[in-house]
Write an enzyme that holds these catalytic residues in place. Structure first.
Site, PDB file in Angstrom:
ATOM      1  CG  ASN A 786      11.722 -30.723  -4.848  1.00  0.00           C
ATOM      2  OD1 ASN A 786      11.945 -31.226  -3.756  1.00  0.00           O
ATOM      3  ND2 ASN A 786      12.393 -31.054  -5.932  1.00  0.00           N
ATOM      4  CB  THR A 810       5.981 -35.093  -7.999  1.00  0.00           C
ATOM      5  OG1 THR A 810       7.351 -35.325  -8.361  1.00  0.00           O
ATOM      6  CG2 THR A 810       5.121 -36.183  -8.624  1.00  0.00           C
ATOM      7  CB  CYS A 811       9.406 -30.727  -8.363  1.00  0.00           C
ATOM      8  SG  CYS A 811      10.535 -32.123  -8.515  1.00  0.00           S
ATOM      9  CG  PHE A 812       7.055 -27.392 -10.126  1.00  0.00           C
ATOM     10  CD1 PHE A 812       7.910 -26.555  -9.441  1.00  0.00           C
ATOM     11  CD2 PHE A 812       7.528 -28.049 -11.247  1.00  0.00           C
ATOM     12  CE1 PHE A 812       9.222 -26.369  -9.867  1.00  0.00           C
ATOM     13  CE2 PHE A 812       8.830 -27.868 -11.681  1.00  0.00           C
ATOM     14  CZ  PHE A 812       9.686 -27.031 -10.993  1.00  0.00           C
TER      15      PHE A 812
END
Length: 844
Positions: A786, A810-812
């Site tokens: 992200n 999902t950011c990582f």
């Protein structure tokens, strides 16, 4: 028996055909391309003529779009794209200027009759190619025919080409004075839209009362005798046509007098109207409704007990026929009482005439239901007790919103306009039609959609394509030819597509690059869609930007007006049409969009958690406000500051927002306003045109069978996943940090992915962990997080006693994988997590 032959294109050796003198002046129907032995009398039509070289045909239904060039055709499809004829009509060959051309058949011309000799070595049923005048056709050798025998073929007149003389249709702004390529709505169109809104409101009012009010009909009247000892104003029971009811004695009547009564209509509603009726006695025997007007589905009566705590006119949800249904409690019903309603089903649930008993589903999360009053889709959320959550104040964890799209007439009949807004997901306004009409006939019912929703992704895709093929126009009814210059591809494509009316998007399209030889047998179409969408999604054009949360995704540039001030909205309308047409024609587009945009297309709920994927830093700053003891210490108001090209601008989130201080009391409203602004208001004009263009092509009810992950796969295609590259560029942490990929659980994970997961499930796993099915062009080694930095795929080990199911970040690009005790358990839990991630259900 007469000899016959079919004609179509072929890539084999071409034999000459002579113009026949016999029956030369006979005019045949344009579709009757016939070949027969001269001595015979019976002639049967062939399959097709003028098909692009090397394309074969059979006699089954054609799919729309580029696939039609390879799809088998029946007799009625006598011609193929004129631009594909090496020796075709001169009328066709004169078209070289870019634009959209409507190609139609000239029914008034005379057919041409040719005579050809069966070549050596050809046996009955085998096809051979002949040159008939300027055309190359393929002939199927008739039965009882031998090499050297003469055949007579009849060829229809050449198609004629009509060029669209109209220029681009002008966009109409539904709000304000226009801009970005849109113009203000004129007064006449505005008045017509007001009339349409009043009519729609009247219909909606009638639908809302359909659960209690009798339908507008003329019921039969009956004469009954007032029983003994009954006086004026007293009630007495009567039974008419098996229906028991109470009658009030009129003021001027007495015992023994005959009175005329008009009973209410029976509990079974007319087709298309659904009602719920109070029942305080054993159900009567029911007769299954006729399927005359709905051959693909039928209706069935269901019986259910009003749940505890439900009040009259309050909705409650239940499962019926495998689908969630929203029922409104009748005004005269109460908890514990039985009520009945009718529902469309694909097949009767039970052969018994007794109503089907129902059970409730206590699953948590947002669920799409069928509202029995009008058979429209509506979202509801079930609380921990299985009841509908009626909380109307914003809740950061549970509240959700869906986009509401109202269509309006535009100044140009080719280009309608509309308004988009976010409304609470449980609102009665947030509904979608559950049927598809075509040529004034219902081709898809709510029962068909409910059945299709239970299918696998591949089965859903096939069903969707079959319905699209039914909606597509026949080749002989006209098709569209798009000519573009490669050096001016985007501009030519824009002008061509935006000159078309909605009807043109149901026709077959053929593509040509000006000055380049080529036959559109599917390859040119794929190239056209790929190149056009690549250019329009290119961030350098200023319409789209790479998502801050995922470098593989694109999101709408809120400042697109600065990049393209005169026509940026036209490009979004154009892209919406291209995306819809690509989906209709089984083509792919080049851009993966942010998840919330797919949800907007589907009309799926948008929650506060969506902000984390859009802007994690902004999301975290809002979440931190919840834990503050006194938010007013920050001196915030209901405004937000936007910076574009170094210029800052304050934007009010609500009317008079700059004068409203944020406090602990109104903090939920502040969070709600930020959610609406970031995911809707900020890009409302662009999103409106994108959705309007998309629904110029695709009927919205058809999309209700897909979730947002499936829609992305359908529009962008299955990713090519290199499993070796994926595994080699994976890092391990948590409980797996010491042993890494050698840990038994990690080995099981990769064995399941390789051996048990098919291509679709692998793509869903990638979506589950990274937020997109896209794979970087340079592989998993450059997968970004992200923050824009390299964030390789990560497997983080967690305690299975605390986390029964895998979780994703999902950011990582990280999956939290519990330390399961067996490979079988890992397989089962991982598949459940991946397959249900789109539903929004909480698996804890």
């Amino acid at each position: 028996m007469g000899s016959s032959a079919s004609t179509s294109r072929s890539s084999t050796m071409t034999y000459p055909a002579q113009r026949a003198q016999l029956n030369r002046n006979v005019v045949q129907p344009p579709h009757a391309v016939r070949a027969s032995a001269p001595a015979r009398t019976t002639v049967t039509p062939p399959s097709a003529i003028n098909r692009p070289t090397g394309v074969r045909t059979n006699s089954v239904r054609r799919l729309p779009g580029p696939a039609a060039a390879n799809a088998p055709l029946d007799m009625s499809n006598f011609s193929r794209p004129p631009n594909s004829l090496s020796g075709g009509s001169s009328t066709v060959q004169t078209i070289s200027a870019p634009g959209a051309y409507s190609i139609s058949r000239n029914d008034g011309g005379a057919t041409q009759v040719f005579r050809v000799q069966v070549p050596p070595g050809v046996v009955p049923g085998q096809e051979f190619q002949v040159q008939a005048g300027t055309r190359v056709v393929r002939v199927r050798c008739p039965p009882n025919t031998i090499p050297g025998q003469n055949l007579q073929i009849t060829v229809p007149p050449d198609p004629v080409v009509t060029q669209h003389t109209q220029g681009m249709a002008v966009l109409t702004s539904a709000d304000g004075a226009g801009g970005g390529g849109a113009v203000a709505m004129n007064e006449e169109v505005a008045r017509q839209n007001m009339i349409n809104a009043e009519v729609a409101a009247s219909h909606n009012s009638m639908d809302s009362m359909s659960s209690t009010a009798p339908p507008p009909s003329q019921p039969n009247a009956y004469m009954v005798t007032v029983p003994a000892n009954v006086g004026p104003g007293q009630n007495f029971p009567v039974t008419i046509e098996g229906q028991r009811m109470m009658v009030t004695c009129p003021p001027n009547a007495h015992a023994g007098m005959s009175v005329r009564i008009v009973p209410p209509p029976p509990s079974s509603p007319p087709p298309g109207v659904q009602t719920s009726t109070s029942v305080d006695r054993p159900p009567e025997q029911l007769t299954r409704p006729s399927m005359q007007h709905r051959p693909r589905s039928t209706t069935q009566m269901f019986e259910v007990i009003v749940p505890p705590g439900v009040r009259p006119n309050q909705p409650f949800s239940l499962i019926a026929a495998g689908q969630r249904v929203l029922v409104t409690c009748p005004p005269n019903a109460f908890p514990g009482q039985k009520i009945r309603f009718q529902l469309q089903v694909s097949q009767p649930i039970s052969k018994s005439i007794e109503p089907v008993k129902l059970s409730y589903d206590n699953e948590r999360g947002w669920t799409r239901t069928i509202r029995v009053t009008d058979m429209k889709f509506q979202w509801v959320r079930m609380d921990d007790k299985g009841d509908i959550d009626l909380n109307k104040r914003f809740d950061m964890k549970h509240s959700a919103y869906v986009r509401k799209l109202d269509f309006l007439e535009g100044n140009d009949p080719r280009m309608r306009t509309g308004k988009v807004c976010l409304v609470p997901a449980s609102s009665s306004d947030a509904v979608v039609e559950s049927k598809v009409m075509h040529n004034q006939k219902e081709i898809v019912s709510s029962a068909d959609i409910a059945t299709a929703q239970q299918k696998t992704y591949e089965e859903k895709a096939v069903w969707f394509q079959e319905i699209c093929s039914q909606l597509s126009e026949d080749w002989n009814d006209g098709h569209i030819r798009l000519v573009v210059r490669r050096a001016h591809l985007l501009q030519d494509a824009l002008h061509s597509v935006m000159s078309l009316g909605p009807d043109a998007f149901r026709k077959i399209w053929r593509f040509e690059f000006a000055g380049e030889p080529g036959i559109d047998a599917g390859g040119l179409a794929r190239e056209w869609y790929q190149l056009v969408t690549e250019q329009i999604f290119d961030p350098d054009n200023g319409l789209w930007l790479t998502s801050s949360g995922n470098q593989m995704r694109m999101w709408i540039n809120p400042a697109s007006e600065i990049s393209c001030p005169e026509d940026h909205l036209i490009y979004f309308r154009f892209l919406g049409r291209i995306m819809g047409k690509a989906l209709f024609d089984q083509q792919l587009v080049a851009g993966h969009m942010d998840t919330h945009l797919y949800k907007h297309i589907l009309g799926w709920p948008i929650t506060f958690a969506e902000l984390e994927a859009v802007d994690q830093e902004f999301y975290n700053s809002l979440v931190s406000l919840v834990d503050m003891e006194d938010v007013s210490m920050l001196c915030l108001d209901f405004t937000i500051t936007e910076e574009t090209l170094g210029t800052k601008k304050n934007i009010e989130l609500i009317p008079n927002g700059e004068n409203i201080e944020v406090t602990n009391d109104n903090l939920p409203e502040y969070l709600e306003a930020n959610l609406k602004y970031r995911l809707m208001d900020r890009i409302r004009p662009q999103l409106t045109e994108l959705l309007l263009g998309f629904f110029d092509v695709i009927p919205e009810p058809l999309l209700s069978i897909f979730d947002f992950q499936e829609l992305e796969l359908l529009m962008c295609g299955m990713p090519e996943i290199d499993l070796d590259d994926w595994e080699a560029n994976t890092v391990y942490s948590g409980l797996f940090q010491d042993n890494g990929g050698d840990d038994p659980v990690c080995r099981w994970f990769w064995e399941v992915v390789r051996e048990n997961f098919d291509q679709e499930t692998r793509a869903r796993l990638l979506q589950f962990v990274t937020g997109t099915a896209g794979v970087p062009s340079r592989g998993f080694s450059v997968l970004q997080g992200n923050d824009g930095n390299i964030r390789k795929f990560s497997i983080h080990g967690v305690d299975a006693s605390q986390y029964p199911f895998p979780r994703s970040h999902t950011c990582f690009n990280r999956i939290d994988l519990p330390d399961y005790k067996s490979k079988e358990e890992l397989h089962e839990r991982l598949k459940i997590a991946v397959s249900t991630s789109a539903t929004g259900f909480d698996m804890e």
